[in-house]
Design an enzyme around this catalytic site. Structure first.
Site, PDB file in Angstrom:
ATOM      1  N   ARG A 249       0.856  -1.174   0.000  1.00 55.19           N
ATOM      2  CA  ARG A 249       0.000   0.000   0.000  1.00 55.19           C
ATOM      3  C   ARG A 249       0.894   1.226   0.000  1.00 55.19           C
ATOM      4  O   ARG A 249       1.927   1.256   0.689  1.00 55.19           O
ATOM      5  CB  ARG A 249      -0.903   0.031   1.246  1.00 55.19           C
ATOM      6  CG  ARG A 249      -2.156  -0.823   1.117  1.00 55.19           C
ATOM      7  CD  ARG A 249      -3.118  -0.251   0.088  1.00 55.19           C
ATOM      8  NE  ARG A 249      -4.313  -1.049  -0.121  1.00 55.19           N
ATOM      9  CZ  ARG A 249      -4.439  -2.004  -1.036  1.00 55.19           C
ATOM     10  NH1 ARG A 249      -3.430  -2.316  -1.822  1.00 55.19           N
ATOM     11  NH2 ARG A 249      -5.586  -2.641  -1.188  1.00 55.19           N
ATOM     12  N   GLU A 278      -3.842   7.763  -5.348  1.00 58.72           N
ATOM     13  CA  GLU A 278      -3.870   7.181  -6.694  1.00 58.72           C
ATOM     14  C   GLU A 278      -5.139   7.621  -7.420  1.00 58.72           C
ATOM     15  O   GLU A 278      -6.220   7.451  -6.868  1.00 58.72           O
ATOM     16  CB  GLU A 278      -3.838   5.659  -6.601  1.00 58.72           C
ATOM     17  CG  GLU A 278      -2.532   5.136  -6.030  1.00 58.72           C
ATOM     18  CD  GLU A 278      -2.581   3.651  -5.657  1.00 58.72           C
ATOM     19  OE1 GLU A 278      -3.660   3.039  -5.758  1.00 58.72           O
ATOM     20  OE2 GLU A 278      -1.559   3.117  -5.244  1.00 58.72           O
ATOM     21  N   HIS A 306      -0.735   0.726  -9.649  1.00 63.50           N
ATOM     22  CA  HIS A 306      -1.476  -0.208  -8.777  1.00 63.50           C
ATOM     23  C   HIS A 306      -2.022  -1.368  -9.624  1.00 63.50           C
ATOM     24  O   HIS A 306      -3.227  -1.643  -9.623  1.00 63.50           O
ATOM     25  CB  HIS A 306      -2.629   0.509  -8.041  1.00 63.50           C
ATOM     26  CG  HIS A 306      -3.097  -0.275  -6.837  1.00 63.50           C
ATOM     27  ND1 HIS A 306      -3.553   0.320  -5.692  1.00 63.50           N
ATOM     28  CD2 HIS A 306      -3.175  -1.611  -6.613  1.00 63.50           C
ATOM     29  CE1 HIS A 306      -3.904  -0.616  -4.819  1.00 63.50           C
ATOM     30  NE2 HIS A 306      -3.681  -1.791  -5.360  1.00 63.50           N
TER      31      HIS A 306
HETATM   32  P1  NAI Z   1      -1.850 -10.931   4.354  1.00 63.07           P
HETATM   33  O1  NAI Z   1      -2.851 -10.421   5.327  1.00 63.07           O
HETATM   34  O2  NAI Z   1      -1.905 -12.364   3.931  1.00 63.07           O
HETATM   35  O3  NAI Z   1      -0.374 -10.637   4.888  1.00 63.07           O
HETATM   36  C1  NAI Z   1       0.018  -9.471   5.516  1.00 63.07           C
HETATM   37  C2  NAI Z   1       1.110  -9.810   6.506  1.00 63.07           C
HETATM   38  O4  NAI Z   1       1.619  -8.573   7.043  1.00 63.07           O
HETATM   39  C3  NAI Z   1       0.602 -10.638   7.694  1.00 63.07           C
HETATM   40  O5  NAI Z   1       1.389 -11.802   7.856  1.00 63.07           O
HETATM   41  C4  NAI Z   1       0.747  -9.700   8.880  1.00 63.07           C
HETATM   42  O6  NAI Z   1       1.088 -10.363  10.081  1.00 63.07           O
HETATM   43  C5  NAI Z   1       1.894  -8.798   8.413  1.00 63.07           C
HETATM   44  N1  NAI Z   1       1.975  -7.543   9.142  1.00 63.07           N
HETATM   45  C6  NAI Z   1       0.986  -6.838   9.743  1.00 63.07           C
HETATM   46  N2  NAI Z   1       1.487  -5.766  10.363  1.00 63.07           N
HETATM   47  C7  NAI Z   1       2.832  -5.782  10.158  1.00 63.07           C
HETATM   48  C8  NAI Z   1       3.905  -4.957  10.555  1.00 63.07           C
HETATM   49  N3  NAI Z   1       3.696  -3.885  11.326  1.00 63.07           N
HETATM   50  N4  NAI Z   1       5.145  -5.270  10.154  1.00 63.07           N
HETATM   51  C9  NAI Z   1       5.378  -6.371   9.393  1.00 63.07           C
HETATM   52  N5  NAI Z   1       4.398  -7.222   9.004  1.00 63.07           N
HETATM   53  C10 NAI Z   1       3.145  -6.917   9.375  1.00 63.07           C
HETATM   54  O7  NAI Z   1      -1.981  -9.963   3.083  1.00 63.07           O
HETATM   55  P2  NAI Z   1      -1.548 -10.261   1.574  1.00 63.07           P
HETATM   56  O8  NAI Z   1      -2.688 -10.848   0.842  1.00 63.07           O
HETATM   57  O9  NAI Z   1      -0.266 -10.968   1.571  1.00 63.07           O
HETATM   58  O10 NAI Z   1      -1.360  -8.751   1.051  1.00 63.07           O
HETATM   59  C11 NAI Z   1      -0.210  -8.003   1.426  1.00 63.07           C
HETATM   60  C12 NAI Z   1      -0.311  -6.563   0.975  1.00 63.07           C
HETATM   61  O11 NAI Z   1      -0.440  -6.486  -0.443  1.00 63.07           O
HETATM   62  C13 NAI Z   1      -1.510  -5.791   1.535  1.00 63.07           C
HETATM   63  O12 NAI Z   1      -1.081  -4.487   1.856  1.00 63.07           O
HETATM   64  C14 NAI Z   1      -2.450  -5.698   0.359  1.00 63.07           C
HETATM   65  O13 NAI Z   1      -3.289  -4.584   0.461  1.00 63.07           O
HETATM   66  C15 NAI Z   1      -1.465  -5.566  -0.776  1.00 63.07           C
HETATM   67  N6  NAI Z   1      -1.992  -5.925  -2.088  1.00 63.07           N
HETATM   68  C16 NAI Z   1      -1.605  -5.163  -3.161  1.00 63.07           C
HETATM   69  C17 NAI Z   1      -2.053  -5.467  -4.427  1.00 63.07           C
HETATM   70  C18 NAI Z   1      -1.581  -4.694  -5.620  1.00 63.07           C
HETATM   71  O14 NAI Z   1      -2.162  -4.822  -6.691  1.00 63.07           O
HETATM   72  N7  NAI Z   1      -0.534  -3.910  -5.505  1.00 63.07           N
HETATM   73  C19 NAI Z   1      -3.005  -6.567  -4.650  1.00 63.07           C
HETATM   74  C20 NAI Z   1      -3.259  -7.371  -3.476  1.00 63.07           C
HETATM   75  C21 NAI Z   1      -2.777  -7.027  -2.234  1.00 63.07           C
END
Ligand code: NAI
Length: 340
Positions: A249, A278, A306
């Site tokens: 993000r 964005e 994005h």
């Molecule tokens: P997820 O929920 O499976 O994984 C997120 C991880 O971040 C979790 O393991 C959590 O414990 C960890 N986390 C939370 N707070 C933290 C901190 N302070 N420091 C370090 N780690 C922390 O989510 P997922 O599906 O892996 O998505 C990850 C990111 O990718 C999200 O921000 C999501 O919005 C973004 N995203 C971006 C897309 C794009 O097109 N650019 C598309 C899909 C997701």
């Protein structure tokens, strides 16, 4: 006879809604609202049973408190930072996301950016097209040769740092391992054991991870804790000549720190798919630097809109999955992937 339940798609998709109608057509009336801001929702969502929301609009208290029948707000995506989760909870409205539609694509994009930057692909392509064939630092003609980008170093054994070892972070870790990189992660919420399952290293603090990184790839959600977590001070902790990749993000990075970090060479490159706003304003310092052929960021920064999640298969997945979630809500079935 009771009225047919209404489901709306607030933003983003406004075509014939074929995938959604296939799933929902027999149980609900479906409308795409094409909203560009929350104002566009006034008078159009109050009686709906479910809302599908993408990323062009936020749902705040202002809208949520007017929802009289809503049984579900489903985010067509992973991040739920554009919904006021606490207010929705207070009003008894579940909010769900679609966690898995594009995990592989985002991971592939993070690795694509990593390879393009660390192998000099982007840098050489960008400089050659601009007619710049002088060797940096010496001013000598580099011609049609690797010296345009020298020195590059071998990836094997260098630290690839994953911040946030969730679905995407894990997929990225596996890919970086396949490149022979030494994969380490920081994730304070991940229980012990995943490092063993994936064959990677846990690092206890973000600062320690940053300090040893060659590539830092961000995969955490945007929360109060992660907002601007990667700022000028955090970048300064990374070794000189390292790389930053953000497909998570935009708000996780203080992007105003990037032009200077790239100009000084402290960051050798950055791959940025997400920005705090964005689309960004054309005057944003990062965009100004990126466009300016005389700014070092011009050749060292990859910006994408994005789009890391995108594949035709993923898009279809997300449309079917949001519609399936609404179907469950309309029929009173147990909901999945509720996040509040
Ligand atoms: P997820 O929920 O499976 O994984 C997120 C991880 O971040 C979790 O393991 C959590 O414990 C960890 N986390 C939370 N707070 C933290 C901190 N302070 N420091 C370090 N780690 C922390 O989510 P997922 O599906 O892996 O998505 C990850 C990111 O990718 C999200 O921000 C999501 O919005 C973004 N995203 C971006 C897309 C794009 O097109 N650019 C598309 C899909 C997701």
């Amino acid at each position: 006879m009771s009225e047919t339940p209404q489901v709306v798609i607030a933003d983003f998709f406004c075509d014939q809604l074929e995938p959604e109608r296939k799933v929902l057509g027999d149980v609900a009336r479906l409308t795409a609202l094409r909203a560009r801001s929350e104002d566009d929702l006034v008078g159009r969502v109050e009686e709906v049973e479910a809302i599908i929301l993408y990323h062009e609009v936020s749902l705040t208290r202002r809208t949520i408190e007017r929802l009289r029948r809503c049984k579900l707000i489903v985010r067509g995506g992973v991040g739920v930072d554009n919904v006021d989760l606490a207010t929705a909870r207070a009003y008894g409205i579940p909010v769900a996301n679609v966690p898995d539609y594009g995990s592989e694509e985002v991971a592939d994009t993070a690795i694509a950016m990593t390879l393009s930057l660390t192998r000099g692909v982007h840098f050489m392509n960008s400089r050659l097209r601009a007619g710049e064939n002088r060797v940096e630092g010496t001013g000598q003609e580099g011609g049609w040769s690797y010296s345009l980008v020298a020195p590059l170093v071998r990836l094997r054994g260098r630290t690839f740092a994953v911040v946030g070892l969730g679905r995407i972070g894990s997929a990225v870790a596996l890919r970086a391992k396949a490149l022979g990189m030494d994969v380490a992660f920081y994730d304070p919420y991940k229980p012990d054991g995943y490092e063993k399952a994936l064959g990677i290293r846990r690092v206890e603090t973000l600062d320690a991870l940053l300090a040893e990184s060659f590539v830092v790839s961000l995969h955490c959600p945007l929360t109060d804790e992660t907002r601007q977590m990667i700022d000028a001070a955090a970048i300064a902790r990374m070794p000189r000549g390292s790389y930053l990749i953000n497909t998570s993000r935009g708000g996780v990075v203080d992007v105003s720190a990037l032009p200077d970090a790239l100009a000084s060479g402290h960051l050798a490159g950055a791959g940025i798919d997400v920005l705090p706003q964005e689309p960004p304003s054309a005057e944003h310092p990062l965009l100004v630097a990126w466009r300016d052929p005389n700014h070092p960021a011009h050749h060292r920064l990859i910006l994408t809109p994005h789009a890391a999640f995108y594949s035709e298969e993923g898009l279809l997945d997300i449309r079917i999955k949001t519609a399936e979630a609404c179907r469950r809500a309309v029929l009173g079935m147990e909901l999945r992937n509720v996040v509040n």
